[in-house]
Design a protein around this motif. Structure first.
Motif, PDB file in Angstrom:
ATOM      1  N   ILE A  48      -6.704  10.578  -4.838  1.00  0.00           N
ATOM      2  CA  ILE A  48      -7.483   9.864  -3.832  1.00  0.00           C
ATOM      3  C   ILE A  48      -6.831   8.522  -3.505  1.00  0.00           C
ATOM      4  O   ILE A  48      -6.718   8.131  -2.337  1.00  0.00           O
ATOM      5  CB  ILE A  48      -8.937   9.697  -4.301  1.00  0.00           C
ATOM      6  N   VAL A  49      -6.369   7.810  -4.544  1.00  0.00           N
ATOM      7  CA  VAL A  49      -5.697   6.522  -4.327  1.00  0.00           C
ATOM      8  C   VAL A  49      -4.434   6.714  -3.497  1.00  0.00           C
ATOM      9  O   VAL A  49      -4.140   5.918  -2.594  1.00  0.00           O
ATOM     10  CB  VAL A  49      -5.380   5.852  -5.686  1.00  0.00           C
ATOM     11  N   ALA A  50      -3.675   7.778  -3.773  1.00  0.00           N
ATOM     12  CA  ALA A  50      -2.442   8.026  -3.027  1.00  0.00           C
ATOM     13  C   ALA A  50      -2.722   8.252  -1.550  1.00  0.00           C
ATOM     14  O   ALA A  50      -2.024   7.716  -0.686  1.00  0.00           O
ATOM     15  CB  ALA A  50      -1.702   9.226  -3.617  1.00  0.00           C
ATOM     16  N   VAL A  51      -3.745   9.026  -1.244  1.00  0.00           N
ATOM     17  CA  VAL A  51      -4.062   9.314   0.155  1.00  0.00           C
ATOM     18  C   VAL A  51      -4.601   8.071   0.862  1.00  0.00           C
ATOM     19  O   VAL A  51      -4.167   7.740   1.974  1.00  0.00           O
ATOM     20  CB  VAL A  51      -5.065  10.490   0.243  1.00  0.00           C
ATOM     21  N   VAL A  52      -5.517   7.361   0.218  1.00  0.00           N
ATOM     22  CA  VAL A  52      -6.115   6.174   0.853  1.00  0.00           C
ATOM     23  C   VAL A  52      -5.059   5.100   1.079  1.00  0.00           C
ATOM     24  O   VAL A  52      -4.965   4.515   2.172  1.00  0.00           O
ATOM     25  CB  VAL A  52      -7.299   5.652   0.009  1.00  0.00           C
ATOM     26  N   CYS A  53      -4.240   4.817   0.063  1.00  0.00           N
ATOM     27  CA  CYS A  53      -3.197   3.790   0.221  1.00  0.00           C
ATOM     28  C   CYS A  53      -2.150   4.211   1.246  1.00  0.00           C
ATOM     29  O   CYS A  53      -1.637   3.374   1.989  1.00  0.00           O
ATOM     30  CB  CYS A  53      -2.533   3.494  -1.123  1.00  0.00           C
ATOM     31  N   ALA A  85       0.828  -1.208   0.000  1.00  0.00           N
ATOM     32  CA  ALA A  85       0.000   0.000   0.000  1.00  0.00           C
ATOM     33  C   ALA A  85       0.862   1.256   0.000  1.00  0.00           C
ATOM     34  O   ALA A  85       0.525   2.252  -0.644  1.00  0.00           O
ATOM     35  CB  ALA A  85      -0.928  -0.003   1.206  1.00  0.00           C
ATOM     36  N   GLY A  86       1.998   1.213   0.688  1.00  0.00           N
ATOM     37  CA  GLY A  86       2.898   2.366   0.701  1.00  0.00           C
ATOM     38  C   GLY A  86       3.515   2.630  -0.660  1.00  0.00           C
ATOM     39  O   GLY A  86       3.609   3.777  -1.103  1.00  0.00           O
ATOM     40  N   ILE A  87       3.921   1.571  -1.340  1.00  0.00           N
ATOM     41  CA  ILE A  87       4.493   1.730  -2.675  1.00  0.00           C
ATOM     42  C   ILE A  87       3.429   2.236  -3.643  1.00  0.00           C
ATOM     43  O   ILE A  87       3.695   3.112  -4.475  1.00  0.00           O
ATOM     44  CB  ILE A  87       5.117   0.404  -3.144  1.00  0.00           C
ATOM     45  N   THR A  88       2.208   1.707  -3.527  1.00  0.00           N
ATOM     46  CA  THR A  88       1.111   2.193  -4.367  1.00  0.00           C
ATOM     47  C   THR A  88       0.842   3.665  -4.112  1.00  0.00           C
ATOM     48  O   THR A  88       0.585   4.437  -5.044  1.00  0.00           O
ATOM     49  CB  THR A  88      -0.159   1.367  -4.092  1.00  0.00           C
TER      50      THR A  88
END
Length: 130
Positions: free
Chosen positions: A79-84, A23-26
């Motif tokens: 949004i994906v960056a913040v959620v992941c 999730a951090g890499i994503t």
């Protein structure tokens, strides 16, 4: 004859500290790609305005569709960056590679969020001019 402890006595080896690493890499990848998509949407929005102002090019909405698609992609990646990033930070539980990459992804997005928002608003605003 050697002593064999009962099977329940054996413990599992400790797990490596990589919970939340994916999730951090994503989060990092999405945080880097989000402003790229926003930057690509701006010239498409300008081309859409120029196309709408041209008297030789009537009814060409391809520029608007491209600009809005890249603006929507930029917002979705943000949004994906913040959620992941949040998933990576909270899933890690302690300071490990997952938490560090989640923090890095969130910090990159914190720097980029105003630029991405400005570019998306610029594209949406150029749609009002046409």
């Amino acid at each position: 004859m050697s002593y064999q402890p009962p099977l329940e006595y054996h413990q599992q080896p400790p797990r490596p500290g990589t919970r939340g690493l994916g999730a951090g890499i994503t989060s990092i990848v999405a945080a880097v790609l989000s402003p790229v998509a926003a930057v690509v949407s701006v010239p498409l929005g300008i081309a859409a305005v120029a196309s709408a102002m041209s008297r030789f090019n009537e009814g060409n909405d391809a520029w608007w569709i491209g600009a809005l698609a890249f603006a929507a992609l930029a917002v979705a990646l943000a949004i994906v960056a913040v959620v992941c990033g949040l998933i990576a930070v909270f899933r890690a539980g302690r300071m490990n590679a997952g938490r560090i990459t989640g923090i890095v992804g969130l910090s990159i997005m914190a720097v980029n969020v105003f630029g991405v928002a400005f570019m998306v608003i610029l594209v949406l605003g150029s749609g009002q001019a046409g």
